[in-house]
Design a protein around this motif. Sequence first.
Motif, short mmCIF file in Angstrom:
data_model
loop_
_atom_site.label_atom_id
_atom_site.label_comp_id
_atom_site.label_asym_id
_atom_site.label_seq_id
_atom_site.Cartn_x
_atom_site.Cartn_y
_atom_site.Cartn_z
N TYR A 93 0.92 -1.34 0.02
CA TYR A 93 -0.17 0.01 0.00
C TYR A 93 0.88 1.23 0.27
O TYR A 93 2.12 1.46 0.61
CB TYR A 93 -0.87 -0.03 1.16
N SER A 121 -2.87 3.09 2.12
CA SER A 121 -3.23 3.01 3.81
C SER A 121 -3.13 4.03 4.37
O SER A 121 -2.58 5.15 4.08
CB SER A 121 -2.17 1.90 4.21
N ARG A 136 -3.80 5.39 9.17
CA ARG A 136 -3.76 5.00 10.33
C ARG A 136 -4.87 5.89 11.22
O ARG A 136 -5.07 7.05 10.94
CB ARG A 136 -2.53 5.22 11.18
N PRO A 163 -4.29 0.45 11.62
CA PRO A 163 -4.17 0.54 9.77
C PRO A 163 -5.44 0.39 9.20
O PRO A 163 -6.61 -0.20 9.92
CB PRO A 163 -3.24 -0.36 9.33
N ASP A 164 -5.56 1.11 8.21
CA ASP A 164 -6.97 0.93 7.23
C ASP A 164 -6.43 0.83 6.03
O ASP A 164 -5.39 1.37 5.74
CB ASP A 164 -7.88 1.92 7.56
N VAL A 165 -6.99 0.10 5.02
CA VAL A 165 -6.64 0.01 3.64
C VAL A 165 -7.83 0.29 3.00
O VAL A 165 -9.11 -0.17 3.07
CB VAL A 165 -5.98 -1.31 3.65
N SER A 193 -11.73 5.91 6.34
CA SER A 193 -12.27 4.94 7.24
C SER A 193 -13.18 3.83 6.42
O SER A 193 -14.00 4.23 5.70
CB SER A 193 -13.19 5.59 8.46
#
Lengths: 298, 298
Positions: free
Chosen positions: B78, B110, B112, B118-120, B160
Amino acid sequence: MRSAFIALDWGTSSFRAYLLNKDGTAQETVTAPHGILAVKDGAFDAALESHIGKWDMKLPIMASGMITSRQGWVELPYVACPAGLQSIAAAVHLHTSKHGRKIYFVPGISTRGPDGAPDVIRGEETQVLGATEGGSEHFVTPGTHSKWIAVKDNEITGFSSYMTGEVFALLKTHSILGKLMTGEMATPPAFEQGVRAGLKDPAGFLHNIFSTRTLALFSEMPTDHLSSYLSGQVIGTEIAHAIAKNPAGAQYRILATPALGEHYMAAMKIAGLNVSYGKPDVAVIGLRRIAVAAGLLA
Amino acid sequence: MRSAFIALDWGTSSFRAYLLNKDGTAQETVTAPHGILAVKDGAFDAALESHIGKWDMKLPIMASGMITSRQGWVELPYVACPAGLQSIAAAVHLHTSKHGRKIYFVPGISTRGPDGAPDVIRGEETQVLGATEGGSEHFVTPGTHSKWIAVKDNEITGFSSYMTGEVFALLKTHSILGKLMTGEMATPPAFEQGVRAGLKDPAGFLHNIFSTRTLALFSEMPTDHLSSYLSGQVIGTEIAHAIAKNPAGAQYRILATPALGEHYMAAMKIAGLNVSYGKPDVAVIGLRRIAVAAGLLA
């Protein structure tokens, strides 16, 4: 001592019957994984006799739990909160079984949330009536649908159901979050990390649980910790909401065996709450108190 | 007009390829329910040729979506937020297929959260890069996992993911809440009631959804309204959290066809938000912009 009555706690997934002395002590106990969902075609008479057939037919039975629900033996309307021993005892329903047993069914109770939506309990009200000691009390009954029950001077003033156990099981079994999970071992640090995440941002539940996947994708959590982490998240999210309107010094009692209640005990301690276990077998005490209030026992 | 390149949007459950002119208009389009999960044993070369075999082998292909995930063709790391055309174009990965096609794979991005989790995203970044018009923008991409993506001056600053679609499907299909549901028709008043409940108390999600059952038990909602009510609850809960840190006058654009986005459009209007649909086919525009930024197109 001559036995005085039979206490029956018949729920969705389990059957518990107690042959009791006048003072409430048990002479004999039958426990079976024979909940109401396991009873086919309404054959409750036969199911009951298969477990307690040898017990005296003349003894009155006090029964509570999902046995009085739509899927149960006799459906009883809910008693509205506030609900105490007197109002619940007044709504007890006498049913005579095909074998001539007199069964006094205890109704569940209902309440309304701030938005007017109804909430319901069947069985936990009896546990709470057995556990209450007076004053302002807060009880938690863990389970598929956990309940947070507020009591004032021995009367149930209100409660909230949380679908925590069911939602956790669904996420673990059927969602993308379960796919990366390995192992079943409880991992306390991951559980605590999850609880703290839930406590901190309960409104973000639908977002925050996604981290069960991303932490593994980024190799920031071992895959055998993911189940504990997610369990902590759902329980932490529940606790944050359930305690929000209670006073800071509120005392909480968990009505469950340590085997069933340990996750709630751990999470509530992480939340800094004043929490202890209630006495065991409070359902029996509650059934006895209701029987006395109903004039069936001295 | 001579075709200039091929845009490929290859996701979890769908395949979309566009034969494009230099100006980005489409000469031909192939859409198939042939997402990466339907490709067995890594046979991506054959799957691609089965759909676009007759298109010129010499045309460069720009590809984004889950095709660059671990379950895809080529896994790409990412790109971390903030991420814009330049940083994403710089991370494009050239892969030559067995048939000699040059495929430029676009990485996901990605970010944070406040707690460091983490979020992707894979694919939605390309849609947003196609939709962005400058200034401060907020995009929503409905789906199994919806994404709320913040953009500042054409650069993605953060986002998000919400598991709303998946959680709703699980609750409806597998939980006790689905058992009383009848019918599939959308019922706007029940949907709105659910949205308002979610908006009002997003932290109480695990409690509030139980009212999908109790409202039916108390005959206070017709059983063919329950699905819409629950859908409103999960989307309202998501919206309340997703907008909490945005300025009151923020403008939102939904990147979806009205058929897919209508529930979000309705719910966001109930929430009083300033919301409109983005242009269609923003993924194609995004792929073209990335191709230009990467120096592959003039």
